[in-house]
Scaffold this motif. Sequence first.
Motif, PDB file in Angstrom:
ATOM      1  N   LEU A  98      48.221 -18.884  75.114  1.00  7.87           N
ATOM      2  CA  LEU A  98      47.299 -19.775  74.004  1.00  7.87           C
ATOM      3  C   LEU A  98      48.258 -20.292  73.602  1.00  7.87           C
ATOM      4  CD1 LEU A  98      44.891 -20.786  72.739  1.00  7.87           C
ATOM      5  CD2 LEU A  98      44.984 -18.556  71.440  1.00  7.87           C
ATOM      6  N   GLN A  99      49.525 -20.024  72.798  1.00 10.80           N
ATOM      7  CA  GLN A  99      50.389 -20.563  71.885  1.00 10.80           C
ATOM      8  C   GLN A  99      50.897 -21.818  72.769  1.00 10.80           C
ATOM      9  OE1 GLN A  99      53.085 -17.861  70.548  1.00 10.80           O
ATOM     10  NE2 GLN A  99      51.507 -16.604  69.320  1.00 10.80           N
ATOM     11  N   GLN A 100      51.204 -21.610  74.050  1.00 13.39           N
ATOM     12  CA  GLN A 100      51.910 -22.465  74.745  1.00 13.39           C
ATOM     13  C   GLN A 100      50.922 -23.665  75.166  1.00 13.39           C
ATOM     14  OE1 GLN A 100      53.074 -21.045  78.869  1.00 13.39           O
ATOM     15  NE2 GLN A 100      54.137 -23.064  79.196  1.00 13.39           N
ATOM     16  N   VAL A 101      49.656 -23.333  75.470  1.00 11.00           N
ATOM     17  CA  VAL A 101      48.758 -24.491  75.904  1.00 11.00           C
ATOM     18  C   VAL A 101      48.439 -24.947  74.693  1.00 11.00           C
ATOM     19  CG1 VAL A 101      46.425 -24.737  76.193  1.00 11.00           C
ATOM     20  CG2 VAL A 101      47.576 -23.102  77.566  1.00 11.00           C
ATOM     21  N   VAL A 102      48.359 -24.646  73.376  1.00 11.34           N
ATOM     22  CA  VAL A 102      48.029 -25.410  72.119  1.00 11.34           C
ATOM     23  C   VAL A 102      49.039 -26.226  71.703  1.00 11.34           C
ATOM     24  CG1 VAL A 102      47.318 -25.126  69.808  1.00 11.34           C
ATOM     25  CG2 VAL A 102      46.251 -23.575  71.516  1.00 11.34           C
ATOM     26  N   SER A 103      50.545 -25.691  71.886  1.00  8.53           N
ATOM     27  CA  SER A 103      51.417 -26.347  71.561  1.00  8.53           C
ATOM     28  C   SER A 103      51.967 -27.347  72.505  1.00  8.53           C
ATOM     29  CB  SER A 103      52.673 -25.565  71.539  1.00  8.53           C
ATOM     30  OG  SER A 103      53.917 -26.299  71.129  1.00  8.53           O
ATOM     31  N   LEU A 107      39.045 -30.546  71.229  1.00 13.96           N
ATOM     32  CA  LEU A 107      38.783 -29.043  71.717  1.00 13.96           C
ATOM     33  C   LEU A 107      38.644 -28.329  70.371  1.00 13.96           C
ATOM     34  CD1 LEU A 107      39.210 -30.488  74.329  1.00 13.96           C
ATOM     35  CD2 LEU A 107      40.437 -28.324  74.960  1.00 13.96           C
ATOM     36  N   SER A 108      37.597 -27.344  70.608  1.00 17.93           N
ATOM     37  CA  SER A 108      37.422 -26.341  69.713  1.00 17.93           C
ATOM     38  C   SER A 108      38.616 -25.202  69.927  1.00 17.93           C
ATOM     39  CB  SER A 108      35.903 -25.838  69.353  1.00 17.93           C
ATOM     40  OG  SER A 108      36.018 -25.325  70.834  1.00 17.93           O
ATOM     41  N   VAL A 109      38.548 -24.320  68.949  1.00 20.93           N
ATOM     42  CA  VAL A 109      39.223 -23.101  69.015  1.00 20.93           C
ATOM     43  C   VAL A 109      38.933 -22.427  70.489  1.00 20.93           C
ATOM     44  CG1 VAL A 109      40.083 -20.838  68.080  1.00 20.93           C
ATOM     45  CG2 VAL A 109      39.943 -22.962  66.728  1.00 20.93           C
ATOM     46  N   GLN A 110      37.481 -22.157  70.380  1.00 14.06           N
ATOM     47  CA  GLN A 110      37.148 -21.424  71.587  1.00 14.06           C
ATOM     48  C   GLN A 110      37.488 -22.098  72.907  1.00 14.06           C
ATOM     49  OE1 GLN A 110      35.311 -18.419  71.314  1.00 14.06           O
ATOM     50  NE2 GLN A 110      35.394 -18.627  73.660  1.00 14.06           N
ATOM     51  N   GLN A 111      37.306 -23.472  72.871  1.00  8.77           N
ATOM     52  CA  GLN A 111      37.486 -24.102  74.305  1.00  8.77           C
ATOM     53  C   GLN A 111      38.876 -23.863  74.675  1.00  8.77           C
ATOM     54  OE1 GLN A 111      35.653 -27.903  72.952  1.00  8.77           O
ATOM     55  NE2 GLN A 111      34.739 -28.038  74.498  1.00  8.77           N
ATOM     56  N   PHE A 112      40.008 -23.899  73.622  1.00 13.26           N
ATOM     57  CA  PHE A 112      41.366 -23.609  73.871  1.00 13.26           C
ATOM     58  C   PHE A 112      41.282 -22.105  74.456  1.00 13.26           C
ATOM     59  CE2 PHE A 112      42.628 -27.324  71.331  1.00 13.26           C
ATOM     60  CZ  PHE A 112      43.445 -27.740  72.193  1.00 13.26           C
ATOM     61  N   VAL A 113      40.638 -21.299  73.891  1.00 16.73           N
ATOM     62  CA  VAL A 113      40.828 -19.960  74.597  1.00 16.73           C
ATOM     63  C   VAL A 113      40.034 -19.937  75.991  1.00 16.73           C
ATOM     64  CG1 VAL A 113      39.656 -17.553  74.143  1.00 16.73           C
ATOM     65  CG2 VAL A 113      40.905 -18.895  72.249  1.00 16.73           C
ATOM     66  N   GLN A 114      39.003 -20.520  75.730  1.00 16.15           N
ATOM     67  CA  GLN A 114      38.395 -20.549  77.545  1.00 16.15           C
ATOM     68  C   GLN A 114      39.338 -21.201  78.526  1.00 16.15           C
ATOM     69  OE1 GLN A 114      34.894 -22.748  76.385  1.00 16.15           O
ATOM     70  NE2 GLN A 114      33.532 -20.895  76.027  1.00 16.15           N
TER      71      GLN A 114
END
Length: 268
Positions: free
Chosen positions: A208-213, A250-257
């Motif tokens: 998740l950290q990698q995707v968001v960053s 994107l919302s936090v939930q969408q990043f998690v999904q």
Amino acid sequence: MTDSLQGHKARKRFGQNFLHDDNIIQQIVAAFAPEQGQLAVEIGPGLGALTQYLLPALQHLHVVELDRDLAARLPQTLAGLGQLTIHQVDALAFNFSQLANQTPQLRVIGNLPYNISTPLIFHLLSHSQSIQDMVFMLQKEVVDRLGAEPDTADYGRLSVMVQYRCQVDWLLAVPPEAFNPAPKVQSAVVKLTPWQKSPYNCVNESLLQQVVSTAFNQRRKTLRNCLKGLASDADFEAVSINPNLRAEVLSVQQFVQLTNQLDSHVST
């Protein structure tokens, strides 16, 4: 403590701006609501503006202070108010989890140096399993980013990762004149409360950290371009995300999904 500034000059390299407005100080302490027996740590006590009220209420307080001169004078300044445990170290290198015998129990408060506030928040998030709540004075711009909603200018990596870990509550604004020396920016106080039961079910937090960053690294580009090599069009389709959108939508939930979808490749 009206004479507490005597004999100490604020050091720019430590990002020192000392809070002296007693009305603001009282509001911060009231928002933190310290109680005897609670395990608490103050980051950057400085001249003891907050500490002088926290210590009698808690009876025992840990403080993390990098400036050796300030750390040395605190016992005299706060004599008779309670048990003070001083850690004369860099907060960025301090193991906050070592203070907690059970989780989550540690309460954290501080007027954070603005020059290290973002990396310090990320450092604290890595110890969030030990932390009950955090109340911080920060640059208003950073507080705005912490609580920002998707599709706004302030929304970014910091917003997503903090909101993934914590509930964010804006508490109060603090003007420059409340400090000595007065900073050139507006300040605000925020409360971060790590989720006891997370609303997000992320199976791989490092991914998740990698995707968001990666997604916010070039925030003007589309998700398809930013995440090339990480996510395919099929991955976006699987979680109903348009790859032509930008990360800030994107919302936090969408990043998690999306992260969970990408992790399924690793797990199979």
